[in-house]
Design a protein around this motif. Structure first.
Motif, PDB file in Angstrom:
ATOM      1  N   VAL A 135      52.373  52.399  44.124  1.00 20.56           N
ATOM      2  CA  VAL A 135      52.527  51.669  45.062  1.00 20.56           C
ATOM      3  C   VAL A 135      51.817  50.557  45.277  1.00 20.56           C
ATOM      4  O   VAL A 135      50.501  50.612  44.757  1.00 20.56           O
ATOM      5  CB  VAL A 135      52.371  52.490  46.416  1.00 20.56           C
ATOM      6  N   ARG A 136      52.167  49.374  45.500  1.00 19.35           N
ATOM      7  CA  ARG A 136      51.027  48.263  45.651  1.00 19.35           C
ATOM      8  C   ARG A 136      50.414  48.133  46.592  1.00 19.35           C
ATOM      9  O   ARG A 136      50.464  48.521  47.684  1.00 19.35           O
ATOM     10  CB  ARG A 136      52.022  46.880  45.446  1.00 19.35           C
ATOM     11  N   VAL A 137      48.897  47.698  46.224  1.00 12.61           N
ATOM     12  CA  VAL A 137      48.033  47.605  46.940  1.00 12.61           C
ATOM     13  C   VAL A 137      47.204  46.265  46.969  1.00 12.61           C
ATOM     14  O   VAL A 137      47.804  45.617  45.816  1.00 12.61           O
ATOM     15  CB  VAL A 137      46.889  48.736  46.974  1.00 12.61           C
ATOM     16  N   PRO A 138      46.559  45.830  47.918  1.00 10.49           N
ATOM     17  CA  PRO A 138      45.865  44.384  47.795  1.00 10.49           C
ATOM     18  C   PRO A 138      45.088  44.201  46.605  1.00 10.49           C
ATOM     19  O   PRO A 138      44.619  45.002  46.067  1.00 10.49           O
ATOM     20  CB  PRO A 138      44.926  44.292  48.919  1.00 10.49           C
ATOM     21  N   GLY A 139      45.283  42.932  45.862  1.00 11.39           N
ATOM     22  CA  GLY A 139      44.798  42.515  44.854  1.00 11.39           C
ATOM     23  C   GLY A 139      43.162  42.733  44.909  1.00 11.39           C
ATOM     24  O   GLY A 139      42.648  42.757  43.624  1.00 11.39           O
ATOM     25  N   ALA A 140      42.477  42.602  46.031  1.00 15.46           N
ATOM     26  CA  ALA A 140      41.177  42.943  46.068  1.00 15.46           C
ATOM     27  C   ALA A 140      40.875  44.241  45.409  1.00 15.46           C
ATOM     28  O   ALA A 140      39.646  44.338  44.943  1.00 15.46           O
ATOM     29  CB  ALA A 140      40.570  42.714  47.275  1.00 15.46           C
ATOM     30  N   ALA A 141      41.500  45.228  45.316  1.00 19.43           N
ATOM     31  CA  ALA A 141      41.149  46.277  44.595  1.00 19.43           C
ATOM     32  C   ALA A 141      40.638  46.145  43.192  1.00 19.43           C
ATOM     33  O   ALA A 141      40.041  47.042  42.711  1.00 19.43           O
ATOM     34  CB  ALA A 141      42.358  47.476  44.614  1.00 19.43           C
ATOM     35  N   ALA A 142      40.929  45.182  42.580  1.00 18.75           N
ATOM     36  CA  ALA A 142      40.656  44.895  41.078  1.00 18.75           C
ATOM     37  C   ALA A 142      39.389  43.753  40.978  1.00 18.75           C
ATOM     38  O   ALA A 142      39.231  43.524  39.860  1.00 18.75           O
ATOM     39  CB  ALA A 142      42.112  44.308  40.316  1.00 18.75           C
ATOM     40  N   ARG A 143      38.894  43.352  42.213  1.00 21.46           N
ATOM     41  CA  ARG A 143      37.931  42.206  41.962  1.00 21.46           C
ATOM     42  C   ARG A 143      36.665  42.704  41.510  1.00 21.46           C
ATOM     43  O   ARG A 143      36.207  41.725  40.596  1.00 21.46           O
ATOM     44  CB  ARG A 143      37.955  42.032  43.676  1.00 21.46           C
ATOM     45  N   TRP A 144      36.366  44.159  41.461  1.00 19.28           N
ATOM     46  CA  TRP A 144      35.465  44.512  40.819  1.00 19.28           C
ATOM     47  C   TRP A 144      35.294  44.333  39.372  1.00 19.28           C
ATOM     48  O   TRP A 144      34.208  44.197  38.590  1.00 19.28           O
ATOM     49  CB  TRP A 144      35.134  45.805  40.994  1.00 19.28           C
ATOM     50  N   LEU A 145      36.671  44.193  38.713  1.00 17.82           N
ATOM     51  CA  LEU A 145      36.701  43.826  37.205  1.00 17.82           C
ATOM     52  C   LEU A 145      36.226  42.564  36.979  1.00 17.82           C
ATOM     53  O   LEU A 145      35.699  42.225  35.848  1.00 17.82           O
ATOM     54  CB  LEU A 145      38.049  44.176  36.882  1.00 17.82           C
ATOM     55  N   ASP A 146      36.476  41.603  37.836  1.00 15.34           N
ATOM     56  CA  ASP A 146      35.852  40.116  37.758  1.00 15.34           C
ATOM     57  C   ASP A 146      34.521  39.857  37.445  1.00 15.34           C
ATOM     58  O   ASP A 146      34.052  39.027  36.791  1.00 15.34           O
ATOM     59  CB  ASP A 146      36.511  39.330  39.160  1.00 15.34           C
ATOM     60  N   GLU A 147      33.724  40.940  37.823  1.00 19.87           N
ATOM     61  CA  GLU A 147      32.206  40.914  37.788  1.00 19.87           C
ATOM     62  C   GLU A 147      31.861  41.028  36.193  1.00 19.87           C
ATOM     63  O   GLU A 147      31.082  40.503  35.810  1.00 19.87           O
ATOM     64  CB  GLU A 147      31.508  42.024  38.378  1.00 19.87           C
ATOM     65  N   PHE A 148      32.847  41.970  35.306  1.00 20.62           N
ATOM     66  CA  PHE A 148      32.523  41.924  34.108  1.00 20.62           C
ATOM     67  C   PHE A 148      32.929  40.844  33.103  1.00 20.62           C
ATOM     68  O   PHE A 148      32.494  40.364  32.069  1.00 20.62           O
ATOM     69  CB  PHE A 148      33.278  43.359  33.498  1.00 20.62           C
ATOM     70  N   ASP A 149      34.040  40.314  33.411  1.00 21.82           N
ATOM     71  CA  ASP A 149      34.949  39.322  32.634  1.00 21.82           C
ATOM     72  C   ASP A 149      35.694  38.339  33.365  1.00 21.82           C
ATOM     73  O   ASP A 149      36.813  38.395  33.657  1.00 21.82           O
ATOM     74  CB  ASP A 149      35.869  40.087  31.932  1.00 21.82           C
ATOM     75  N   PRO A 150      34.973  37.482  34.212  1.00 23.10           N
ATOM     76  CA  PRO A 150      35.362  36.547  35.167  1.00 23.10           C
ATOM     77  C   PRO A 150      36.744  35.359  34.706  1.00 23.10           C
ATOM     78  O   PRO A 150      36.383  35.038  33.544  1.00 23.10           O
ATOM     79  CB  PRO A 150      34.171  35.883  35.860  1.00 23.10           C
TER      80      PRO A 150
END
Length: 265
Positions: free
Chosen positions: A11-26
Motif C-alpha cells: 500500500v502506498r504511504v506518504p513519501g516522507a517515510a523515505a526522508r530519513w534516507l536523504d540524510e545519507f545520500d541527499p
C-alpha cells in the motif's frame, strides 16, 4: 501473486517515510545509498554466456545489421537530429530494468570468471559495480552478442527472490516483518512526490513484478532499519546493508555473487 494481489499487499504511504534516507545520500534521483550499518556487501547482477562459446560480433553489430535491412520509422518533425543520434549511439547490449535467465542455451557467467580471464579486478578500486567494470570485455562499449551483460538499475529476478529468502532468515519476525519500498523518480517518472509502499517481507518477492513499476525497488528496508537494500538505477550491483551475519551469509551463498567494497561504505 496476481497484479491485484500485489497492489493490495503493498500500500502506498506518504513519501516522507523515505526522508530519513536523504540524510545519507541527499538529492539522489536514482536511489539512496546507505552507509555500512554495520556491514555491507554488493550483489553483482547476473550475466550469462552462450554455451556454444563467445563470438566477436557485438550487440551493436547486430543492431546495425538489422537497422540496415529494416530502418526504424521516424516520426514527422524528428528530422536529422534523431538520425544523427541513431548513427552515433552504441547498442551496448545492457538491459535497463527487470531481467532474468535468458533460457535454454545460456549459462551463468560469473563476474569473477570473466575478470580472471582478462586479469583484471572484479570491481576496480574506488568504483561501484557499473559500466566501468570488466572493461576488457566491452572495450568499445558493446558486449559480445554471445554475452547477456548485467542489467542496470535492477537486480535480476533469480537473485531478487534469493535475496528475499535470505532476508527472511535474518529477520526475527520472518514473513511478517514490516517493510517499506522506495522507488526513485527515474523509475516512476514522478518528480513531485516520493513513491513509497509498505507491506510484509513475506510478500516482497512479488514486488519484482509490480505492475506499475519497471524495476525492483530502489530501496527496501525493514521498518526497524536493521537492514537496507539499495539498487541504483545506473549501476550493475545491489548493495545490502545490515548485520555482519547477514552480509557473511550473502557472501557465502552459492547462488549469488557478492563482494565487499569497503570504499563504498
Amino acid at each position: 501473486m496476481e497484479n491485484a494481489d500485489v497492489e493490495r499487499a503493498w500500500v502506498r504511504v506518504p513519501g516522507a517515510a523515505a526522508r530519513w534516507l536523504d540524510e545519507f545520500d541527499p538529492g539522489q534521483p536514482s536511489g539512496y545509498e546507505p552507509p555500512r550499518r554495520p556491514d555491507a556487501a554488493w550483489i553483482l547482477h547476473a550475466m550469462y554466456a552462450w554455451r556454444e562459446g563467445l563470438v566477436t560480433t557485438t550487440h551493436d553489430d547486430l543492431h546495425r545489421s538489422v537497422a540496415a535491412v529494416w530502418p526504424p520509422e521516424r516520426s514527422e518533425g524528428a528530422g536529422d537530429v534523431l538520425a544523427d543520434l541513431e548513427e552515433i549511439a552504441i547498442d551496448t547490449g545492457t538491459d535497463l530494468g527487470r531481467t532474468g535467465h535468458p533460457g535454454s542455451g545460456w549459462r551463468r557467467l560469473r563476474w569473477r570468471e570473466l575478470a580472471r580471464g582478462f586479469g583484471e579486478p572484479v570491481v576496480p578500486d574506488g568504483r561501484r559495480p557499473g559500466n566501468r567494470c570488466l572493461r576488457q570485455a566491452h572495450p568499445a562499449g558493446s558486449w559480445s552478442a554471445a554475452i547477456r551483460p548485467p542489467a542496470e538499475g535492477c537486480l535480476d529476478r533469480e537473485s531478487w527472490h534469493r535475496l528475499i529468502g535470505l532476508l527472511l532468515r535474518h529477520s526475527p519476525s520472518g514473513d511478517g516483518t514490516r517493510c517499506l519500498a522506495y522507488y526513485c523518480p527515474l523509475v516512476t517518472n514522478d518528480w513531485d512526490e516520493d513513491t513509497v509502499l509498505v507491506g510484509r517481507l513475506g510478500d516482497a518477492g512479488a514486488l519484482y513484478d509490480h505492475p506499475d513499476m519497471a524495476s525492483c525497488p530502489s530501496n527496501l528496508w525493514a521498518e526497524d532499519r536493521s537492514w537496507i537494500v539499495y539498487c541504483d538505477w545506473d549501476l550493475w550491483g545491489t548493495k545490502v546493508v545490515g548485520p555482519t551475519s547477514l552480509v557473511e551469509t550473502l557472501l557465502a551463498d552459492p547462488e549469488l555473487e557478492c563482494v565487499r567494497l569497503p570504499w563504498t561504505s
